[in-house]
Design an enzyme around this catalytic site. Structure first.
Site, PDB file in Angstrom:
ATOM      1  N   LYS A 130       5.995  33.567  -0.473  1.00  0.00           N
ATOM      2  CA  LYS A 130       6.125  32.300  -0.092  1.00  0.00           C
ATOM      3  C   LYS A 130       6.283  31.342  -1.108  1.00  0.00           C
ATOM      4  O   LYS A 130       5.899  31.654  -2.296  1.00  0.00           O
ATOM      5  CB  LYS A 130       4.654  31.790   0.784  1.00  0.00           C
ATOM      6  N   LYS A 141      -6.377  34.495  -4.572  1.00  0.00           N
ATOM      7  CA  LYS A 141      -6.598  33.673  -5.889  1.00  0.00           C
ATOM      8  C   LYS A 141      -7.691  34.225  -6.961  1.00  0.00           C
ATOM      9  O   LYS A 141      -7.432  34.191  -7.949  1.00  0.00           O
ATOM     10  CB  LYS A 141      -7.233  32.301  -5.522  1.00  0.00           C
ATOM     11  N   LYS A 190       3.520  26.182  -5.463  1.00  0.00           N
ATOM     12  CA  LYS A 190       3.327  25.287  -6.500  1.00  0.00           C
ATOM     13  C   LYS A 190       2.875  26.166  -7.902  1.00  0.00           C
ATOM     14  O   LYS A 190       3.543  25.867  -9.079  1.00  0.00           O
ATOM     15  CB  LYS A 190       2.537  24.181  -6.147  1.00  0.00           C
TER      16      LYS A 190
END
Ligand code: TYM
Length: 332
Positions: A195, A112, A198
């Site tokens: 994967k 991230k 969201k």
């Protein structure tokens, strides 16, 4: 009965099918046999910027989806993290026994923060896994049902619990992850090597629990497959088809082997059509119930504050034990 704890971030209006299969389906089943605590982790959500009005809405919507998906808030505890102050308090204590290098090795943080750049990355994102450890340890949790992507965070939780116990005396239960091998990772329909998430860059590969059925069906029909024509499970060579078979199998209750036999001689279009049918059939009642619950936010909020009190009672007892062990003066 052994204690179970798990949570999801209210980082979108709807859960995606990976959250539903990797987590919620397990929660629903395990709450029958365990003393279960489920959390909407809004403190975690603000480690990346959130719009306040949207965050409030997403928090209610996430809680409503837990209930619509089968979590019983009268039986299990279902609460919002920021309504129980002990989470932030224990996280602070655990921060002081976490190594900087140890936290730097968390792969989700590395991914991230690499995307955001170091100036845009908050210190909160860095200590995110430590807050997660606090969530789990506050409830004397034995089992944490999650998807594969959370495994490393639970390893860290175990390390921190053991470290605290050996430094200050037996205080925390050492939790174990509960990860269902076959369904621990659902993949993006457009990029079946990654994967489903969201926060995916493109919406086309993500199946949302609250989407219109026609939209869901369309996404499944445009899922990426491969140039071959055989319908069989092979994660490495046929990631797209394998992902569709997994999703079908979970919702239809048919084993992958039986599905392979059933689809022998048929085409990818036939598989996609059936997957669209089983998914939209599964989602329809959950979606309807969610929307119904959201019709009465006052009632939903009342249920959440009542459950936060139940959670606080459990969490405060652990925090008091921790504060005493460290050498803090009694609060009252
Ligand atoms: P979050 O909100 O990213 O995801 C919620 C749950 O869904 C699982 N999951 C998946 N499972 C299979 N396939 C996928 N594609 C997929 N995507 C998500 C996740 O593994 C997770 O179980 N850090 C956590 C929230 C958290 C938590 C906790 C969990 C905070 N405190 C304490 C357990 C215990 C997270 O961000 O989950």
């Amino acid at each position: 009965t052994p204690r179970l704890f798990s949570g999801m971030q209210p980082s979108a209006d709807s859960l995606q099918v990976g959250n539903y299969i990797g987590a919620l389906l397990q929660w629903r089943q395990m709450q029958q046999t365990h003393d279960a605590v489920f959390c909407v982790v809004d403190l975690h959500a603000i480690t990346i910027p959130q719009d306040p009005a949207l965050l409030r809405q997403q928090t209610r919507r996430t809680a409503a989806q837990y209930i619509a998906g089968g979590i019983d808030p009268e039986h299990s505890v279902l609460f919002v993290q920021s309504q129980v102050p002990a989470h932030a308090e224990l996280a602070w204590v655990l921060n002081t026994i976490t190594g900087f290098g140890e936290a730097s090795r968390m792969t989700q943080f590395k991914d991230k923060s690499a995307k955001q750049g170091s100036d845009a990355t908050s210190v909160g994102l860095f200590t995110y896994p430590v807050l997660m450890a606090a969530d789990i340890l506050l409830y004397d949790t034995a089992l944490v049902p999650v998807g594969e992507d959370q495994r490393q965070h639970i390893e860290l939780t175990r390390d921190l619990a053991s470290r605290f116990n050996s430094r200050f005396g037996d205080t925390f239960v050492i939790p174990k992850p509960q990860i269902q091998k076959a369904t621990a990772k659902i993949y993006d329909l457009q990029n079946p090597e990654a994967k489903m998430s969201k926060s995916a860059a493109s919406d086309a590969g993500v199946l949302w629990l609250l989407d219109e059925p026609s939209k869901t069906a369309k996404k499944i029909k445009s899922a990426v497959t491969d140039a071959d024509r055989e319908i069989h499970f092979d994660r490495a060579a046929k990631p797209g088809i394998s992902n569709l078979l997994t999703i079908h199998s979970v919702f239809s209750g048919t084993s992958i082997g039986d599905l392979e036999a059933q689809f022998e001689g048929k085409g990818y279009g036939d598989l996609k059509k059936e997957v669209a049918d089983v998914v939209t059939e599964e989602f329809a009642p959950v979606r309807a119930r969610t929307l119904e619950l959201l019709d009465d936010p006052t009632e939903l909020d009342r249920m959440l504050t009542k459950n936060a009190e139940r959670a606080s009672g459990m969490a405060e007892a652990t925090l008091a034990r921790v504060y005493d062990r460290i050498g803090f003066l009694p609060r009252s």
